[in-house]
Design an enzyme around this catalytic site. Sequence first.
Site, PDB file in Angstrom:
ATOM      1  N   ASP A  68       0.821  -1.215   0.000  1.00  0.00           N
ATOM      2  CA  ASP A  68       0.000   0.000   0.000  1.00  0.00           C
ATOM      3  C   ASP A  68       0.854   1.265   0.000  1.00  0.00           C
ATOM      4  O   ASP A  68       2.066   1.210   0.180  1.00  0.00           O
ATOM      5  CB  ASP A  68      -0.956   0.004   1.201  1.00  0.00           C
ATOM      6  N   ASP A 127      -7.315  -3.211  14.574  1.00  0.00           N
ATOM      7  CA  ASP A 127      -8.679  -3.641  14.231  1.00  0.00           C
ATOM      8  C   ASP A 127      -8.660  -4.820  13.261  1.00  0.00           C
ATOM      9  O   ASP A 127      -9.660  -5.132  12.617  1.00  0.00           O
ATOM     10  CB  ASP A 127      -9.490  -2.468  13.650  1.00  0.00           C
ATOM     11  N   HIS A 158      -7.110  -5.161  10.443  1.00  0.00           N
ATOM     12  CA  HIS A 158      -7.031  -4.941   8.990  1.00  0.00           C
ATOM     13  C   HIS A 158      -5.694  -5.401   8.433  1.00  0.00           C
ATOM     14  O   HIS A 158      -4.687  -5.387   9.126  1.00  0.00           O
ATOM     15  CB  HIS A 158      -7.338  -3.484   8.621  1.00  0.00           C
ATOM     16  N   GLU A 209      -9.687  -1.973   5.462  1.00  0.00           N
ATOM     17  CA  GLU A 209     -10.345  -1.614   6.714  1.00  0.00           C
ATOM     18  C   GLU A 209     -11.577  -2.495   6.945  1.00  0.00           C
ATOM     19  O   GLU A 209     -12.051  -3.154   6.011  1.00  0.00           O
ATOM     20  CB  GLU A 209     -10.756  -0.142   6.643  1.00  0.00           C
TER      21      GLU A 209
HETATM   22  C1  GLP Z   1      -0.988   0.236   8.414  1.00  0.00           C
HETATM   23  C2  GLP Z   1      -0.470  -0.545   7.223  1.00  0.00           C
HETATM   24  C3  GLP Z   1      -0.566  -2.031   7.459  1.00  0.00           C
HETATM   25  C4  GLP Z   1       0.061  -2.388   8.778  1.00  0.00           C
HETATM   26  C5  GLP Z   1      -0.659  -1.674   9.886  1.00  0.00           C
HETATM   27  C6  GLP Z   1      -0.079  -1.965  11.256  1.00  0.00           C
HETATM   28  O1  GLP Z   1      -2.345   0.352   8.423  1.00  0.00           O
HETATM   29  N1  GLP Z   1      -1.190  -0.206   6.037  1.00  0.00           N
HETATM   30  O2  GLP Z   1       0.071  -2.719   6.398  1.00  0.00           O
HETATM   31  O3  GLP Z   1       0.017  -3.781   8.984  1.00  0.00           O
HETATM   32  O4  GLP Z   1      -0.551  -0.267   9.672  1.00  0.00           O
HETATM   33  O5  GLP Z   1       1.034  -1.190  11.469  1.00  0.00           O
HETATM   34  P1  GLP Z   1       2.095  -1.451  12.588  1.00  0.00           P
HETATM   35  O6  GLP Z   1       2.925  -2.569  12.120  1.00  0.00           O
HETATM   36  O7  GLP Z   1       2.883  -0.168  12.659  1.00  0.00           O
HETATM   37  O8  GLP Z   1       1.349  -1.733  13.828  1.00  0.00           O
END
Ligand code: GLP
Length: 268
Positions: free
Chosen positions: A72, A141, A143, A148
Amino acid sequence: MRLIIQPDYERLSKWTAHYIANSINKFEPTKTKPYVLGLPTGSSPVGTYKEIVTLVREGKVSFENVITFNMDEYVNIQEGHPESYHSFMRQNLFNHIGIPEENINILNGNADDLVGECNAFEDKIKAVGGIRLFLGGIGPDGHIAFNEPGSSLHSRTRVKTLTYDTRIANSRFFGHDINAVPKLALTVGVGTVTDSMEVVLIVNGHSKARALYKMIEEGVNHMWTSSALQLHPKSMVVCDEDATYELKHGTYNYFKDIEQKNLEPAVL
Ligand code: GLP
């Protein structure tokens, strides 16, 4: 689904990096037979990337014939912005592993035609024969990528509006100013991820404990999009002890026990 429970973040990161390196080495990629790897951003994979860089420096794995696709990217953030996913990937991985520039694929959140950009990304994945292993993280959450709650479990790469929850969670990278967090992102779909031959998710920390429980112990549900992995023939979660906080005792013991019997050498 496999659940690999590691004592802490450091060991989780090491295990995951070695698993990926083993998988690349076993595949014996060449220019005409490249290994195609899907990659995430976020804090979860940072330790894994660090260990991959070490393995490359030690000559234990090469990225010369690896093609990557990132999950992303934010919309409307300059590529050179320190919090763009382009910057993140260069800083944490790509600048240190000798991967050919032309093998790196990251969605362009500044494209004039965002829908066209997403469709071209899907086409490119198909053109190289699909993704062999998609590495990911999850949000609190549940995702996956930026899919989402409520995202279709068959979704493809597209433009997505970020939820308030995600923007709050990610505001820590933007000086804790939620208004500085982009409102839109381009993201691979749940279907794009689950089309990969293998999916490996990193889940660490107490803040992900509820999501891990929902993903593993409850049903497949579009409100917890990572639960789609229950339907995948080869998926694996690598977590730390903190993330198991909400799992049932029996679930925890079951996976611990079954993985003890797994002789696969994870560490190079
Ligand atoms: C964002 C990214 C995800 C990632 C998530 C969790 O939303 N788009 O790919 O898994 O954050 O991030 P973190 O690893 O910093 O908790």
